[in-house]
Write a protein that holds these residues in place. Structure first.
Motif, PDB file in Angstrom:
ATOM      1  N   ARG A   1     114.053 -72.107  75.642  1.00  0.00           N
ATOM      2  CA  ARG A   1     113.489 -72.872  74.515  1.00  0.00           C
ATOM      3  C   ARG A   1     112.932 -71.915  73.479  1.00  0.00           C
ATOM      4  N   THR A   2     113.340 -72.105  72.234  1.00  0.00           N
ATOM      5  CA  THR A   2     112.843 -71.293  71.131  1.00  0.00           C
ATOM      6  C   THR A   2     112.001 -72.170  70.218  1.00  0.00           C
ATOM      7  N   VAL A   3     110.788 -71.718  69.899  1.00  0.00           N
ATOM      8  CA  VAL A   3     109.944 -72.400  68.915  1.00  0.00           C
ATOM      9  C   VAL A   3     109.701 -71.436  67.758  1.00  0.00           C
ATOM     10  N   LEU A   4     110.057 -71.878  66.553  1.00  0.00           N
ATOM     11  CA  LEU A   4     109.830 -71.102  65.335  1.00  0.00           C
ATOM     12  C   LEU A   4     108.735 -71.784  64.533  1.00  0.00           C
ATOM     13  N   ARG A   5     107.726 -71.028  64.158  1.00  0.00           N
ATOM     14  CA  ARG A   5     106.546 -71.585  63.496  1.00  0.00           C
ATOM     15  C   ARG A   5     106.717 -71.594  61.975  1.00  0.00           C
ATOM     16  N   ARG A   6     106.260 -72.665  61.353  1.00  0.00           N
ATOM     17  CA  ARG A   6     106.228 -72.829  59.894  1.00  0.00           C
ATOM     18  C   ARG A   6     107.596 -72.513  59.272  1.00  0.00           C
ATOM     19  N   VAL A   7     108.629 -73.115  59.818  1.00  0.00           N
ATOM     20  CA  VAL A   7     109.983 -72.881  59.311  1.00  0.00           C
ATOM     21  C   VAL A   7     110.119 -73.470  57.902  1.00  0.00           C
ATOM     22  N   ALA A   8     110.795 -72.728  57.043  1.00  0.00           N
ATOM     23  CA  ALA A   8     111.034 -73.211  55.682  1.00  0.00           C
ATOM     24  C   ALA A   8     111.884 -74.481  55.717  1.00  0.00           C
ATOM     25  N   ARG A   9     111.360 -75.559  55.123  1.00  0.00           N
ATOM     26  CA  ARG A   9     112.062 -76.850  55.113  1.00  0.00           C
ATOM     27  C   ARG A   9     112.909 -76.914  53.842  1.00  0.00           C
ATOM     28  N   ILE A  10     114.062 -76.268  53.899  1.00  0.00           N
ATOM     29  CA  ILE A  10     114.935 -76.121  52.742  1.00  0.00           C
ATOM     30  C   ILE A  10     116.346 -76.548  53.126  1.00  0.00           C
ATOM     31  N   GLU A  11     117.175 -76.773  52.120  1.00  0.00           N
ATOM     32  CA  GLU A  11     118.522 -77.267  52.380  1.00  0.00           C
ATOM     33  C   GLU A  11     119.341 -76.288  53.217  1.00  0.00           C
ATOM     34  N   GLU A  12     119.158 -74.994  53.015  1.00  0.00           N
ATOM     35  CA  GLU A  12     119.906 -74.016  53.808  1.00  0.00           C
ATOM     36  C   GLU A  12     119.590 -74.172  55.293  1.00  0.00           C
ATOM     37  N   VAL A  13     118.323 -74.391  55.606  1.00  0.00           N
ATOM     38  CA  VAL A  13     117.913 -74.621  56.990  1.00  0.00           C
ATOM     39  C   VAL A  13     118.474 -75.946  57.497  1.00  0.00           C
ATOM     40  N   PHE A  14     118.393 -76.989  56.671  1.00  0.00           N
ATOM     41  CA  PHE A  14     118.903 -78.296  57.098  1.00  0.00           C
ATOM     42  C   PHE A  14     120.396 -78.231  57.416  1.00  0.00           C
ATOM     43  N   ARG A  15     121.170 -77.482  56.599  1.00  0.00           N
ATOM     44  CA  ARG A  15     122.613 -77.369  56.861  1.00  0.00           C
ATOM     45  C   ARG A  15     122.865 -76.661  58.194  1.00  0.00           C
TER      46      ARG A  15
ATOM     47  N   ALA B   1     132.647 -69.454  55.048  1.00  0.00           N
ATOM     48  CA  ALA B   1     131.263 -69.495  54.588  1.00  0.00           C
ATOM     49  C   ALA B   1     131.198 -69.821  53.106  1.00  0.00           C
ATOM     50  N   GLY B   2     130.125 -70.557  52.717  1.00  0.00           N
ATOM     51  CA  GLY B   2     129.936 -70.912  51.312  1.00  0.00           C
ATOM     52  C   GLY B   2     128.633 -70.367  50.795  1.00  0.00           C
ATOM     53  N   GLY B   3     127.858 -71.225  50.074  1.00  0.00           N
ATOM     54  CA  GLY B   3     126.575 -70.809  49.529  1.00  0.00           C
ATOM     55  C   GLY B   3     126.627 -70.693  48.020  1.00  0.00           C
ATOM     56  N   CYS B   4     125.932 -69.698  47.456  1.00  0.00           N
ATOM     57  CA  CYS B   4     125.893 -69.520  46.008  1.00  0.00           C
ATOM     58  C   CYS B   4     127.239 -69.061  45.466  1.00  0.00           C
TER      59      CYS B   4
ATOM     60  N   VAL C   1     115.013 -80.734  30.569  1.00  0.00           N
ATOM     61  CA  VAL C   1     115.618 -81.368  31.738  1.00  0.00           C
ATOM     62  C   VAL C   1     116.579 -80.374  32.381  1.00  0.00           C
ATOM     63  N   LEU C   2     116.413 -80.172  33.672  1.00  0.00           N
ATOM     64  CA  LEU C   2     117.310 -79.314  34.448  1.00  0.00           C
ATOM     65  C   LEU C   2     118.043 -80.208  35.444  1.00  0.00           C
ATOM     66  N   ARG C   3     119.360 -80.301  35.287  1.00  0.00           N
ATOM     67  CA  ARG C   3     120.150 -81.258  36.055  1.00  0.00           C
ATOM     68  C   ARG C   3     120.790 -80.625  37.284  1.00  0.00           C
ATOM     69  N   ASN C   4     120.828 -81.425  38.354  1.00  0.00           N
ATOM     70  CA  ASN C   4     121.502 -81.077  39.612  1.00  0.00           C
ATOM     71  C   ASN C   4     120.926 -79.792  40.217  1.00  0.00           C
ATOM     72  N   VAL C   5     119.738 -79.920  40.803  1.00  0.00           N
ATOM     73  CA  VAL C   5     118.991 -78.756  41.279  1.00  0.00           C
ATOM     74  C   VAL C   5     119.152 -78.530  42.784  1.00  0.00           C
ATOM     75  N   TYR C   6     120.254 -79.000  43.351  1.00  0.00           N
ATOM     76  CA  TYR C   6     120.474 -78.781  44.788  1.00  0.00           C
ATOM     77  C   TYR C   6     120.361 -77.303  45.147  1.00  0.00           C
ATOM     78  N   VAL C   7     120.886 -76.431  44.294  1.00  0.00           N
ATOM     79  CA  VAL C   7     120.884 -75.003  44.623  1.00  0.00           C
ATOM     80  C   VAL C   7     119.458 -74.475  44.774  1.00  0.00           C
ATOM     81  N   ILE C   8     118.512 -75.016  43.993  1.00  0.00           N
ATOM     82  CA  ILE C   8     117.106 -74.600  44.140  1.00  0.00           C
ATOM     83  C   ILE C   8     116.557 -75.079  45.480  1.00  0.00           C
ATOM     84  N   ASN C   9     116.918 -76.302  45.863  1.00  0.00           N
ATOM     85  CA  ASN C   9     116.442 -76.832  47.142  1.00  0.00           C
ATOM     86  C   ASN C   9     117.031 -76.078  48.326  1.00  0.00           C
ATOM     87  N   ARG C  10     118.134 -75.354  48.117  1.00  0.00           N
ATOM     88  CA  ARG C  10     118.681 -74.516  49.180  1.00  0.00           C
ATOM     89  C   ARG C  10     117.691 -73.436  49.597  1.00  0.00           C
ATOM     90  N   GLY C  11     116.901 -72.950  48.652  1.00  0.00           N
ATOM     91  CA  GLY C  11     116.083 -71.786  48.957  1.00  0.00           C
ATOM     92  C   GLY C  11     114.589 -71.956  48.808  1.00  0.00           C
TER      93      GLY C  11
END
Length: 509
Positions: free
Chosen positions: A109-123, A187-190, A478-488
């Motif tokens: 069992r691995t426990v990671l503390r205060r993990v960044a809750r970002i889209e990259e982690v969610f993926r 692999a994808g990403g930026c 207005v800044l449109r479609n900010v998914y890439v910011i939520n990645r990080g």
């Protein structure tokens, strides 16, 4: 039939809430209702209006709980607001994704503390869940528990999630010890131009890994009898390349020497994590790492990744371009010293606290207070170098900082093919940036920023730079479609609002 729909909707809401790491009470507070009402909704025991469904979807930032396709997220920014107070730096995005990949080494069992809750982690979590790894947010959604299955089901891998993150490439190192053949999606990403995996392969072939790329998949085959007979020399001092070599070496039954290794922050965090797993790593913080591998790792481990120096630089740049006094807490100073030395020469007025230890017990932190400053362009060009040089990911923030300094600054972003081009998006906001070639941009300041409506650049750091310039601009942008910011970045708009920014999150109706 209506009751059945209510139960199904309730289950969707519960799953989305748990994915976000919220309690029923937290969701109730966001909706302005009671915890008991949320409980009834999730059990399918309460009628729910279309308006309430939409409000829940917005609160949870979930396209699952929505009316049809919710569409991309946008930001509306009211500029020329001074920031004040203090803000904490979150844990490192790049360390967290490396540790998620590293958890595949462990049977326990691995426990990671205060993990960044970002889209990259969610993926990555979606990928891990699809192959049989059980993950859940614990301690009010702050920490992450990871429990692997006895056997991974690679045939069930979530290819769509995998293709949305370049971090999937770091599955190669752990998986080559678990199976003789497997497949991974490309692999994808930026969008940062062509980035070959050949440096990874040069290192991993020494462990018997061979890859054929066809039809959007890496087809991997492992000759388990092959092992490094001499030191591995990396052909580029890359962070993920070094991490992949470390992950492969961790379960190699013997000693592996890795030369020309990156010693950057996420690599050091991975080394500390491997030590928590029982793997001895000599030379942490240098360009030569010696790994004493363990063929079988089965331990319950608890680890706290350190803070993100690139987020720290983002917050520092936010203070500079908005001419604000802001205290940035928990800054990993070892990985910011070159940037601060450059900024001091430009005239940055700041001070820092005494050093203290991060939760991993190893990384050095300070609290940094930045004040409004009269900046001058640096004499030398701004250019990145492998650690301990100026961080590659911090270079774009100097475009915004140079734009508010007096004089001309040459930025040479030699690592990526396209990133300097995206920095010229600042011209839409009043900047004066001249693209000299795909890697060099000349920035002239000071800048009188003006509001604009524009699409988010497809690269993470330039996207945040545009957001920071909007915060400094007169009027509403207005800044449109900010998914890439939520990645990080985790809840970047909300956190900037907490220190005085005015940024509204919205979606198209």
């Amino acid at each position: 039939m209506a009751d059945d729909y209510l139960v199904r909707i309730g289950k969707l809401i519960r799953d989305a809430r748990q994915h976000r790491g919220w309690t029923q009470t937290q969701l109730a507070e966001a909706l302005g209702t009671s915890q008991s009402a949320v409980n009834r909704i999730e059990r399918g025991n309460q009628n729910i209006s279309l308006e309430m469904i939409a409000r829940i979807g917005e609160a949870l930032d979930s396209e699952i709980v929505s009316l049809g396709y919710a569409g991309p997220m946008h930001l509306r920014v009211v500029g020329r607001r001074r920031l004040s107070g203090a803000i904490d730096v979150k844990t490192s995005k790049n360390a967290c994704v490396a540790l998620l990949c590293g958890s595949l080494l462990n049977k326990g069992r691995t426990v990671l503390r205060r993990v960044a809750r970002i889209e990259e982690v969610f993926r990555l979590l979606e990928v891990l869940n699809s192959i049989g790894v059980r993950t859940r947010w614990i301690n009010e959604g702050v920490d992450l528990e990871i429990v692997p299955p006895a056997e991974l089901d690679m045939d069930a891998i979530d290819a769509e999630a995998a293709r949305r993150t370049r971090s999937i490439i770091m599955f190669l190192g752990p998986l080559l010890h678990r199976m003789d053949t497997f497949r991974l999606p490309y692999a994808g990403g930026c969008d940062l131009g062509t980035r070959t995996i050949e440096p990874h392969m040069i290192a991993l072939r020494r462990f018997g890994l061979d890859i054929t790329a066809t039809e959007g998949l890496y087809h991997a085959k492992v000759e388990q009898a092959i092992a490094p007979a001499r030191p591995i020399v990396l052909t580029e001092r890359g962070d993920t390349v070094t991490e992949n070599a470390l992950l492969a070496a961790a379960r190699h039954d013997g000693v592996t020497v890795i030369r020309n290794a990156s010693s950057n922050y996420m690599v050091q965090d991975l080394c500390f994590f491997l030590e928590a797993l029982g793997v001895r790593v000599d030379g942490v913080g240098t360009t030569t790492l010696t790994v004493h591998g363990i063929p079988n790792i089965d331990v319950d481990v608890d680890y706290s990744p350190s803070e993100d120096p690139v987020e720290a630089m983002s917050l520092l740049a936010a203070a500079v371009v908005t001419e604000s006094e802001l205290t940035i807490r928990r800054v990993p100073i070892e990985f910011m010293e070159i940037e601060l030395a450059v900024l001091e020469e430009m005239g940055l007025d700041h001070d820092r606290s005494a050093e203290y230890a991060a939760d991993n017990g190893r990384t050095r932190l300070v609290d940094l207070t930045v004040r409004p400053s009269k900046l001058e362009a640096p004499i030398d060009k701004i250019h990145p170098m492998p650690f301990p040089g100026l961080n590659i990911d911090n270079v774009p923030f100097f475009a915004a900082i140079a734009a508010v300094a007096q004089g001309k600054t040459l930025i040479h972003d030699w690592v990526y093919d396209n990133r300097a081009i995206y920095l010229t998006d600042l011209n839409r906001l009043g900047g004066r940036l001249q693209l000299l070639d795909p890697h060099r941009v000349l920035v002239e300041g000071p800048t009188r920023w003006r509001a604009a409506e524009m699409m988010c650049p497809p690269a993470l750091r330039p996207a945040v730079v545009v957001l920071l310039a909007m915060m400094a601009a007169e009027g509403t942008s207005v800044l449109r479609n900010v998914y890439v910011i939520n990645r990080g970045y985790e809840e970047l708009a909300e956190r900037l609002n907490s220190v005085g920014a005015q940024i509204e999150i919205f979606r198209d109706i």
